[in-house]
Design a protein around this motif. Structure first.
Motif, PDB file in Angstrom:
ATOM      1  N   ARG A  31      15.204  38.670 -26.038  1.00 61.84           N
ATOM      2  CA  ARG A  31      14.836  38.623 -24.623  1.00 61.84           C
ATOM      3  C   ARG A  31      13.525  37.860 -24.427  1.00 61.84           C
ATOM      4  O   ARG A  31      13.326  37.181 -23.419  1.00 61.84           O
ATOM      5  CB  ARG A  31      14.693  40.050 -24.067  1.00 61.84           C
ATOM      6  N   GLU A  66      12.083  48.920 -24.768  1.00 66.46           N
ATOM      7  CA  GLU A  66      12.006  48.731 -23.315  1.00 66.46           C
ATOM      8  C   GLU A  66      13.018  47.725 -22.798  1.00 66.46           C
ATOM      9  O   GLU A  66      12.746  46.918 -21.922  1.00 66.46           O
ATOM     10  CB  GLU A  66      10.587  48.333 -22.868  1.00 66.46           C
ATOM     11  N   LEU A  67      14.225  47.775 -23.358  1.00 64.93           N
ATOM     12  CA  LEU A  67      15.309  47.015 -22.736  1.00 64.93           C
ATOM     13  C   LEU A  67      15.617  47.698 -21.408  1.00 64.93           C
ATOM     14  O   LEU A  67      15.313  48.873 -21.226  1.00 64.93           O
ATOM     15  CB  LEU A  67      16.544  47.010 -23.634  1.00 64.93           C
ATOM     16  N   PHE A  68      16.236  46.951 -20.482  1.00 67.04           N
ATOM     17  CA  PHE A  68      16.556  47.547 -19.191  1.00 67.04           C
ATOM     18  C   PHE A  68      17.906  48.239 -19.303  1.00 67.04           C
ATOM     19  O   PHE A  68      18.935  47.579 -19.442  1.00 67.04           O
ATOM     20  CB  PHE A  68      16.550  46.465 -18.110  1.00 67.04           C
ATOM     21  N   PRO A  69      17.929  49.575 -19.271  1.00 69.66           N
ATOM     22  CA  PRO A  69      19.141  50.322 -19.646  1.00 69.66           C
ATOM     23  C   PRO A  69      20.315  50.124 -18.696  1.00 69.66           C
ATOM     24  O   PRO A  69      21.451  50.357 -19.089  1.00 69.66           O
ATOM     25  CB  PRO A  69      18.681  51.788 -19.645  1.00 69.66           C
ATOM     26  N   HIS A  70      20.044  49.662 -17.454  1.00 70.51           N
ATOM     27  CA  HIS A  70      21.145  49.511 -16.502  1.00 70.51           C
ATOM     28  C   HIS A  70      21.758  48.124 -16.559  1.00 70.51           C
ATOM     29  O   HIS A  70      22.698  47.839 -15.820  1.00 70.51           O
ATOM     30  CB  HIS A  70      20.651  49.799 -15.086  1.00 70.51           C
ATOM     31  N   TYR A  82      25.804  47.940 -23.215  1.00 66.11           N
ATOM     32  CA  TYR A  82      24.544  48.372 -22.611  1.00 66.11           C
ATOM     33  C   TYR A  82      23.580  48.788 -23.724  1.00 66.11           C
ATOM     34  O   TYR A  82      24.019  49.211 -24.793  1.00 66.11           O
ATOM     35  CB  TYR A  82      24.790  49.542 -21.657  1.00 66.11           C
ATOM     36  N   GLY A 102      21.880  51.350 -24.334  1.00 63.11           N
ATOM     37  CA  GLY A 102      22.083  52.698 -24.863  1.00 63.11           C
ATOM     38  C   GLY A 102      23.199  52.801 -25.884  1.00 63.11           C
ATOM     39  O   GLY A 102      23.333  53.814 -26.565  1.00 63.11           O
ATOM     40  N   GLN A 103      24.014  51.765 -25.972  1.00 57.32           N
ATOM     41  CA  GLN A 103      25.137  51.797 -26.916  1.00 57.32           C
ATOM     42  C   GLN A 103      24.796  51.135 -28.246  1.00 57.32           C
ATOM     43  O   GLN A 103      25.631  51.059 -29.132  1.00 57.32           O
ATOM     44  CB  GLN A 103      26.350  51.090 -26.283  1.00 57.32           C
ATOM     45  N   PHE A 155       7.927  45.440 -27.488  1.00 55.64           N
ATOM     46  CA  PHE A 155       7.282  46.752 -27.408  1.00 55.64           C
ATOM     47  C   PHE A 155       7.754  47.693 -28.518  1.00 55.64           C
ATOM     48  O   PHE A 155       8.834  47.524 -29.082  1.00 55.64           O
ATOM     49  CB  PHE A 155       7.599  47.402 -26.062  1.00 55.64           C
ATOM     50  N   LEU A 213      17.843  37.982 -16.990  1.00 53.16           N
ATOM     51  CA  LEU A 213      17.032  38.361 -15.826  1.00 53.16           C
ATOM     52  C   LEU A 213      15.789  37.489 -15.653  1.00 53.16           C
ATOM     53  O   LEU A 213      15.583  36.881 -14.601  1.00 53.16           O
ATOM     54  CB  LEU A 213      16.636  39.844 -15.937  1.00 53.16           C
ATOM     55  N   GLY A 214      14.983  37.417 -16.697  1.00 55.76           N
ATOM     56  CA  GLY A 214      13.753  36.637 -16.603  1.00 55.76           C
ATOM     57  C   GLY A 214      14.029  35.149 -16.422  1.00 55.76           C
ATOM     58  O   GLY A 214      13.341  34.460 -15.676  1.00 55.76           O
ATOM     59  N   MET A 253       6.747  39.232 -25.342  1.00 54.94           N
ATOM     60  CA  MET A 253       6.171  40.528 -25.727  1.00 54.94           C
ATOM     61  C   MET A 253       7.280  41.440 -26.222  1.00 54.94           C
ATOM     62  O   MET A 253       8.333  41.567 -25.587  1.00 54.94           O
ATOM     63  CB  MET A 253       5.471  41.147 -24.519  1.00 54.94           C
TER      64      MET A 253
END
Lengths: 243, 245
Positions: B152, B90-94, B136, B138-139, B86, B103-104, B84
Motif C-alpha cells: 500500500r 492499519e489496513l482499512f478493514p472495510h 478483506y 481480516g481474512q 505501522f 484508495l490513496g 509508512m
C-alpha cells in the motif's frame, strides 16, 4: 369489572363520518411513520455532524459539540416540543411568526424539529463513541497515505464507525418512532392521538389502546428485522460479520 | 542534500513530559537507517515526526528539501510521497486488499481507477499476494497483512519509507516473510528509516544504526561500529541484553 368488550368497534364509522375507526388509526400510523422518518433524517444528519465535530482535533469544535449535546439531551422532549411550537414562533420577527403559526402543518413541523433535534443529541453521542472506538492507527494510516482530515473521515473512519454503531443506532431509530407519541400534545394527529380520540368517542378504551400498542409493536418489529438484514448486508468479512 | 534531515527536534506531550530531546540526525538518499532502543525511548515518536503524524514543538524536519515542520496546506501531498508502515498494519478493514491499495492512488494522486488497479496488482505480485486481492484484511494472516501494508505504501511511488516496528506484532513464523520484502526493498536502493528490534535485519541491510534512550539519540553510528564497539554504556547494555540469546 363491568366492561362491554366490542372488538368489532374498529369497523364502526367515526363520528366525523370520514371512515372507520380502523381507518382513523391507520391514518394516525401514517403520520407516525412520516414524523419518525422526517425526525430521523434531522437526527441522523445533525447527529452525524455534531458527533464528528466532537472527534476533531480542534478544541472549539469539541466544545460546541458537547454544548449541543448537553442542551438537546437534557431538556425533556415534551418541553422541547412546547418550545418549538409555542415559544419559537413568538420570538421570530412579526410576519414570519404569524405565517408559521398559521401553517396548516405547523404542529407537524414543530414536532419534526423538536423530535429531530432531541434525537440528534443521542445519535451524536453514538457517532462520537463509534469513531473513538476505532484504533488510533486508522486515522494515522489515512493521514499517512496523504488523505486530508475530511477524506480520512469520508473514506475510512465513518464507514467503519457507522458499522460499529449500527445496533445502537437501530435502537435510537426505534426510540424516534416511540417518541412521536408526545407530539399529540401539540396537536399532531399521530397514532396515539387517534387511539385517544377513538377512546373518547367510543368509550372502548381497552380496544383503542390495545390496537395502538399492537401497531407500535408490529412497526418496531418490522424496523428491527429490516435493520438486521441491512446490518448483515453491510457486514465486512473478518471485521464484524457473524454476530 | 540528505533525503531526511532531523535537526534539534524536541517534543513534549505535556510540559512535564518530554518525549524527544534535541534529536539530530539525517538519512541520505538510498540509505537504510535502523532506529533501536528500549521501549518508551521515543523511537516510534521520532519516526512519526518525519511525516508530521506527530507534531513537534522545537526543531526542523526536512524531507526531500521541504520543511515538514512549517508546512500546512501541502502536508497531505508530501505525506503521500513518504511511505509508512505501522506496527499493527492499519489496513482499512472495510476495503478489499486491492481497494486498500487503490484508495490513496485515486484520491490523493488522482490516478484513474484502471491505472491504480494495475499498479496495485503489480505491487501485490511483488509481495506475493496476488491471489488475495479480492479478500478483506481480516481474512489474511498478520504477515500477509503487513506485506499488503508495505504494498500500500509502495503503490504511491514513495521517495522514502518509514517502518514503525513492522514485525513486533507478528507471530515468529511470519516475521521473515515481512523482513524478506524489506531486505529486497533495501537492496533496490529505497531510502528507509526502520524502527525495529530485529538486529539480524539491521546487521544485514542497515547502513547506520541510531540508538535512542529516554528521548535522546544516544548513538548514531555506522552499522559495524555500532555492533562492533558501541561507544555509550547504554547502547552496550542494550545490545548485551537483546543479543544474549
Amino acid at each position: 369489572m363491568n366492561y362491554n368488550w366490542n372488538w368489532g368497534i374498529f369497523w364502526d364509522q367515526t363520528p366525523d363520518a370520514t371512515g372507520t375507526y380502523f381507518g382513523s388509526l391507520m391514518s394516525g400510523l401514517q403520520v407516525t411513520i412520516l414524523l419518525a422518518l422526517c425526525a430521523w433524517f434531522i437526527a441522523f444528519v445533525m447527529g452525524s455532524l455534531i458527533g464528528i465535530m466532537r472527534t476533531l482535533p480542534a478544541r472549539w469544535a469539541v466544545f460546541v459539540g458537547n454544548a449541543y449535546i448537553e442542551m438537546f439531551r437534557n431538556i425533556p422532549l415534551l418541553v422541547q416540543l412546547f418550545i418549538w411550537f409555542f415559544v419559537i414562533p413568538e420570538l421570530l420577527p412579526g410576519d414570519l411568526g404569524i405565517w408559521i403559526k398559521q401553517l396548516r402543518n405547523g404542529p407537524f413541523i414543530a414536532a419534526m424539529l423538536g423530535l429531530g433535534f432531541y434525537m440528534s443529541s443521542r445519535v451524536a453521542a453514538q457517532i462520537t463513541a463509534g469513531i473513538n472506538a476505532l484504533p488510533k492507527g486508522q486515522r494515522m494510516a489515512g493521514t499517512a497515505i496523504g488523505l486530508t482530515t475530511w477524506q480520512t473521515y469520508r473514506y475510512i473512519l465513518l464507514p467503519l464507525a457507522y458499522r460499529i454503531i449500527f445496533p445502537p443506532l437501530t435502537s435510537e431509530f426505534l426510540n424516534t418512532i416511540k417518541n412521536t407519541a408526545p407530539a399529540l400534545t401539540i396537536g399532531v394527529l399521530e397514532l396515539t392521538a387517534r387511539a385517544r380520540s377513538m377512546q373518547e368517542f367510543s368509550f372502548q378504551v381497552f380496544e383503542a389502546f390495545s390496537a395502538a400498542a399492537a401497531i407500535y409493536l408490529v412497526l418496531s418489529a418490522v424496523v428491527t428485522i429490516g435493520m438486521r438484514i441491512l446490518e448483515k448486508r453491510l457486514a465486512i468479512p473478518g471485521f464484524n460479520e457473524g454476530k | 542534500m540528505p533525503m531526511i534531515t532531523i535537526e534539534k527536534v524536541s517534543k513534549w506531550y505535556n510540559p512535564q513530559f518530554q518525549v524527544l530531546k534535541n534529536c539530530t540526525t539525517a538519512v541520505e538518499k538510498g540509505e537504510v537507517v535502523v532506529v533501536c532502543g528500549p521501549s518508551g525511548s521515543g523511537k516510534s515518536t521520532l519516526i512519526k515526526t518525519v511525516n508530521a503524524l506527530e507534531p513537534v514543538q522545537q526543531g526542523t524536519i526536512m524531507v526531500d528539501g521541504l520543511n515538514v515542520t512549517t508546512m500546512k496546506k501541502d502536508l497531505p501531498k508530501l505525506r503521500s510521497r513518504v511511505g509508512m508502515v505501522f506496527q499493527h498494519f492499519e489496513l482499512f478493514p472495510h476495503l478489499k486488499i486491492v481497494e486498500n491499495l487503490c484508495l490513496g492512488q485515486t484520491i490523493v494522486l488522482g490516478r484513474s481507477e484502471d491505472a491504480a488497479k494495475a499498479k496495485a496488482m503489480k505491487m501485490l505480485e511483488r509481495v506475493g499476494l496476488t491471489a488475495h486481492a479480492q479478500k478483506y484484511p481480516g481474512q489474511l494472516s498478520g504477515g500477509q497483512q503487513q506485506r499488503v501494508a508495505i504494498a500500500r505504501a509502495l503503490v504511491m511511488d514513495p521517495i522514502c519509507m518509514l517502518f514503525d516496528e513492522p514485525t513486533s506484532a507478528l507471530d515468529p513464523e511470519m516475521i521473515n516473510e515481512v523482513l524478506d520484502v524489506m531486505v529486497e526493498l533495501a537492496k533496490e536502493g529505497m531510502t528507509m528509516m526502520v524502527v525495529t528490534h530485529e538486529m539480524g535485519f539491521a546487521k544485514k541491510v542497515a547502513n547506520r544504526v541510531i540508538f535512542m534512550d529516554a528521548g535522546e539519540i544516544v548513538e548514531d553510528a555506522q552499522k559495524d561500529d555500532f555492533f562492533g564497539h558501541p561507544r555509550s554504556d547504554r547502547a552496550q547494555h542494550f545490545l548485551s541484553k537483546i543479543l544474549a540469546h
